[in-house]
Write an enzyme that holds these catalytic residues in place. Structure first.
Site, PDB file in Angstrom:
ATOM      1  N   ASP A   1      33.958  29.239  36.149  1.00 49.69           N
ATOM      2  CA  ASP A   1      34.514  27.898  36.340  1.00 49.69           C
ATOM      3  C   ASP A   1      33.709  27.101  37.355  1.00 49.69           C
ATOM      4  O   ASP A   1      33.552  25.876  37.203  1.00 49.69           O
ATOM      5  CB  ASP A   1      35.970  27.999  36.776  1.00 49.69           C
ATOM      6  CG  ASP A   1      36.889  28.371  35.624  1.00 49.69           C
ATOM      7  OD1 ASP A   1      37.001  27.569  34.686  1.00 49.69           O
ATOM      8  OD2 ASP A   1      37.484  29.448  35.662  1.00 49.69           O
TER       9      ASP A   1
ATOM     10  N   HIS B   1      43.867  34.543  31.397  1.00 55.62           N
ATOM     11  CA  HIS B   1      42.989  34.458  30.228  1.00 55.62           C
ATOM     12  C   HIS B   1      43.173  35.656  29.301  1.00 55.62           C
ATOM     13  O   HIS B   1      42.229  36.112  28.661  1.00 55.62           O
ATOM     14  CB  HIS B   1      41.534  34.353  30.667  1.00 55.62           C
ATOM     15  CG  HIS B   1      41.182  33.033  31.286  1.00 55.62           C
ATOM     16  ND1 HIS B   1      41.286  31.838  30.616  1.00 55.62           N
ATOM     17  CD2 HIS B   1      40.738  32.724  32.530  1.00 55.62           C
ATOM     18  CE1 HIS B   1      40.912  30.847  31.402  1.00 55.62           C
ATOM     19  NE2 HIS B   1      40.591  31.351  32.561  1.00 55.62           N
TER      20      HIS B   1
ATOM     21  N   GLU C   1      37.236  27.668  42.525  1.00 55.23           N
ATOM     22  CA  GLU C   1      36.582  27.614  41.225  1.00 55.23           C
ATOM     23  C   GLU C   1      35.879  26.292  40.930  1.00 55.23           C
ATOM     24  O   GLU C   1      35.425  26.070  39.801  1.00 55.23           O
ATOM     25  CB  GLU C   1      37.604  27.894  40.129  1.00 55.23           C
ATOM     26  CG  GLU C   1      38.295  29.244  40.301  1.00 55.23           C
ATOM     27  CD  GLU C   1      39.262  29.552  39.182  1.00 55.23           C
ATOM     28  OE1 GLU C   1      38.801  30.004  38.123  1.00 55.23           O
ATOM     29  OE2 GLU C   1      40.470  29.332  39.359  1.00 55.23           O
TER      30      GLU C   1
ATOM     31  N   ARG D   1      46.922  38.572  38.383  1.00 61.86           N
ATOM     32  CA  ARG D   1      46.558  37.161  38.355  1.00 61.86           C
ATOM     33  C   ARG D   1      47.515  36.430  37.418  1.00 61.86           C
ATOM     34  O   ARG D   1      47.477  36.622  36.207  1.00 61.86           O
ATOM     35  CB  ARG D   1      45.118  36.955  37.881  1.00 61.86           C
ATOM     36  CG  ARG D   1      44.767  35.456  37.861  1.00 61.86           C
ATOM     37  CD  ARG D   1      43.297  35.184  37.725  1.00 61.86           C
ATOM     38  NE  ARG D   1      42.782  35.438  36.386  1.00 61.86           N
ATOM     39  CZ  ARG D   1      41.575  35.039  35.965  1.00 61.86           C
ATOM     40  NH1 ARG D   1      40.775  34.368  36.792  1.00 61.86           N
ATOM     41  NH2 ARG D   1      41.163  35.323  34.752  1.00 61.86           N
TER      42      ARG D   1
ATOM     43  N   ASP E   1      58.532  40.517  42.132  1.00 56.12           N
ATOM     44  CA  ASP E   1      59.750  41.301  41.933  1.00 56.12           C
ATOM     45  C   ASP E   1      59.532  42.533  41.071  1.00 56.12           C
ATOM     46  O   ASP E   1      60.254  43.537  41.221  1.00 56.12           O
ATOM     47  CB  ASP E   1      60.854  40.430  41.320  1.00 56.12           C
ATOM     48  CG  ASP E   1      61.540  39.534  42.340  1.00 56.12           C
ATOM     49  OD1 ASP E   1      61.252  39.656  43.546  1.00 56.12           O
ATOM     50  OD2 ASP E   1      62.368  38.698  41.922  1.00 56.12           O
TER      51      ASP E   1
END
Length: 261
Positions: A179, A48, A153, A75, A89
């Site tokens: 959510d 977000h 969520e 996230r 990575d």
């Protein structure tokens, strides 16, 4: 050179309360400041916020993980194996994976963080995560040091917490209050009694499954209440919200000082 121990993952395993902060400003300078502010973990959010992989790498570099800094938790925008691989990575030690709904998706999330034969993570011999090849035992130890947190969520996801928590490799379940409340008809109102009851039910299921539970709580009273109730890791603020509030409060005080409303 040795692979650094994941102190956040160890703290969750030992059920030591961990205080976190959401970082959405997409800035390596902000990440550097927050890393030494005293929090245990910092979420670098790309779901977000307009935060892209090269920017996240700069933020990880700025945080310089050691005993005095917060553990980064990235996230990604989705529970996607390609995105997870790329964030691993560049050196993310912990992944917070959004909208995990069932056991199959939980297994997919873990598999994306594990090298074959335990998972499907692509193998690279020279990347930031292994200090460009200098961590000789990286491929042997990475699986044990990468933290995997699933976001529950929706009500359906909460129903399946016992099964998802049983998936090997899951280190925590994070409850997404916004959510979750929206999914049961209370968009924008996580304080609604029904939403709060669902959050507490999720916590109860996590406890019964012996799985650390986390949540985002920018309101201080909520954060204290969740910690007291037994949430192990709580994000107690969001950098954007803190900047918005502090700057407006400061301007308001000085506008009053010069006689302006």
């Amino acid at each position: 050179m040795q692979l650094p121990a994941n102190m956040f993952k160890r703290a969750l395993r030992e059920r030591r309360p961990q205080i976190g902060l959401w970082c959405s400003l997409c800035s390596n300078i902000v990440a550097e400041i927050l890393a030494t502010a005293g929090f245990d973990w910092i979420v670098l959010d790309t779901e977000h916020s307009p935060n892209e992989l090269p920017m996240v790498m700069q933020q990880l570099q700025a945080m310089q993980i050691d005993a005095n800094t917060a553990s980064p938790v990235v996230r990604p925008p989705w529970n996607d194996a390609v995105m997870i691989k790329r964030f691993l990575d560049i050196g993310s030690p912990n992944m917070l994976l959004p909208f995990v709904q069932n056991v199959e998706e939980a297994k997919k999330a873990v598999a994306a963080t594990r090298y074959p034969p335990k998972g499907i993570r692509g193998v690279s011999g020279n990347q930031r995560a292994n200090r460009y090849g200098l961590v000789a035992d990286y491929h042997a130890k990475a699986d044990t040091e990468i933290g995997v947190i699933l976001q529950a969520e929706t009500r359906d996801a909460v129903d399946r917490i016992p099964q998802m928590a049983a998936v090997e490799g899951v280190d925590g379940i994070f409850i997404g209050p916004a959510d979750l409340s929206a999914s049961i008809g209370h968009l924008g109102n996580a304080a609604h009694p029904e939403a709060q009851a669902e959050i507490m039910r999720a916590l109860k299921l996590c406890k019964e499954a012996n799985m650390p539970a986390g949540i985002l709580a920018p309101d201080e009273d909520d954060a204290r209440r969740y910690l007291d109730a037994g949430f192990t890791f709580v994000a107690v603020g969001v950098d954007q919200g803190l900047l918005t509030k502090s700057t407006r409060d400061l301007a308001k005080r000085f506008r009053a000082h010069v006689g302006r409303s």
